[in-house]
Design an enzyme around this catalytic site. Structure first.
Site, mmCIF file in Angstrom:
data_model
loop_
_atom_site.group_PDB
_atom_site.id
_atom_site.type_symbol
_atom_site.label_atom_id
_atom_site.label_comp_id
_atom_site.label_asym_id
_atom_site.label_seq_id
_atom_site.Cartn_x
_atom_site.Cartn_y
_atom_site.Cartn_z
ATOM 1 N N ARG A 223 0.852 -1.186 0.000
ATOM 2 C CA ARG A 223 0.000 0.000 0.000
ATOM 3 C C ARG A 223 0.887 1.235 0.000
ATOM 4 N NH1 ARG A 223 -3.567 -2.484 -1.692
ATOM 5 N NH2 ARG A 223 -5.400 -3.266 -0.616
ATOM 6 N N HIS A 271 -1.503 0.711 -9.836
ATOM 7 C CA HIS A 271 -2.181 -0.290 -8.993
ATOM 8 C C HIS A 271 -2.735 -1.442 -9.845
ATOM 9 C CE1 HIS A 271 -4.249 -0.807 -4.829
ATOM 10 N NE2 HIS A 271 -4.066 -1.989 -5.415
#
Ligand code: NDP
Length: 308
Positions: A223, A271
């Site tokens: 993350r 992502h």
């Protein structure tokens, strides 16, 4: 059964809703503003907007549409009594493995240097090293990290793995949370596949980078909150790191003005390291809804105290 509330935003949520409705036409879905939502026992979401759960007093299950549930766990309005579940798609491992292998090979075979040389029409035959001479460390040995570490070890890389608890893996030297310095010491490539929790927030910072071999590379697929961007920029400027492959960011999409887009040595991907299949997402959510209704234990339940 009571309606199921979809707590936006998120593209995956819209797609999951469409498929869930198709698979179970009898289910009723609503949004938090809808008066029906007051009675909802199940919420489906990815990143709930602040305060979302305050208006949903009956919630018993909050289901993420992704592998991580960190935005749900961090949401202060989340009722402590509601179970939180995530998606665990075995197919996820393959996508993540491909991404991590691409990154590891890129740095191991020094394609970063070769591409930089090409931009200057420079012909330089760099010395090759065997995989066993490249020390790769995988942070997080869960569903995704374990598969990546095992495969890297099979390919001959000197592979280490780090987890909270002891996680023995064939061919991989594994370390527990307290052994972080030993795990990091002299790594050439550091791969982050951790969940974002209070204990892992900001873990990719100057202190961690200082343990790595000078000129090491970072691959962050965990993350954005794991990375201290200023520390990364400092480590790249000093040469402590020579490159970083980043798939995740604190704010996504990454703003057009963000320095990471144009920092030499940084590769930005949007992502995309790996995504769960929509059909698996829908099937797992429906299974857990059924189990919740039947009072059975839920699958892939997150430990909200640990944060993953
Ligand atoms: P899991 O929950 O299966 O595994 C988490 C691992 O991290 C476990 O090995 C756990 O240790 C370890 N861990 C947790 N806290 C600590 C700590 N404080 N110190 C050391 N180790 C710790 O997660 P997954 O493998 O399914 O996914 C990992 C993360 O990958 C997700 O949370 C998400 O953030 C990210 N992800 C990114 C994607 C992308 O496309 N970029 C796609 C999917 C996921 P232990 O084994 O002891 O419990």
């Amino acid at each position: 059964m009571s309606p199921i509330v979809l707590v936006g935003p998120g593209k995956d949520l819209v797609e999951a809703h469409r498929l869930l409705q198709q698979m179970r036409p009898a289910l009723r879905f609503c949004y938090p503003d809808d008066s029906l939502a007051q009675a909802a026992e199940v919420a489906i979401c990815w990143a709930p907007p602040s305060g979302s759960f305050a208006r949903l007093p009956q919630l018993k299950l909050i289901h993420s549409v992704g592998a991580g549930a960190d935005p749900i766990i961090r949401e202060p309005s989340r009722p402590a009594s509601a179970a939180v579940c995530r998606i665990v798609d075995p197919g996820h491992c393959q996508g993540m493995l491909e991404y991590v292998l691409w990154g590891v090979l890129h740095y191991h075979r020094r394609f970063d240097q070769i591409l930089a040389n090409q931009s200057q029409q420079r012909w330089e035959r760099l010395t090759q090293h065997g995989a066993q001479q490249t020390r790769v460390g995988v942070m997080g040995l869960g569903q995704l990290g374990k598969a990546a570490a095992e495969q890297l070890a099979r390919l001959g890389f000197a592979t280490r793995g780090w987890a909270r608890s002891a996680q023995p893996l064939p061919g991989v030297a594994t370390f527990t949370e307290a052994q972080l310095p030993d795990f990091l010491d002299g790594l050439d490539i550091l791969v982050c596949l951790l969940p974002l929790t209070e204990r892992t927030q900001g873990i990719l910072g100057a202190e961690t980078f200082a343990h790595l071999t000078p000129g090491a590379a970072l691959i962050n697929c965990g993350r954005g909150g794991h990375l201290r961007v200023d520390d990364l920029l400092g480590a790249l400027a000093s040469g402590q790191l020579r490159g970083a492959l980043l798939d995740v960011f604190e704010q996504e999409p990454l703003s057009r003005e963000h320095p990471l887009w144009s920092t030499p040595g940084v590769t930005v991907t949007p992502h995309i390291a790996s995504s769960a299949s929509l059909s698996v997402i829908a099937e797992q959510i429906l299974t857990n809804i059924d189990r919740q209704q039947a009072g059975l234990p839920l699958f892939n339940r997150v430990d909200t105290a640990l944060g993953y």
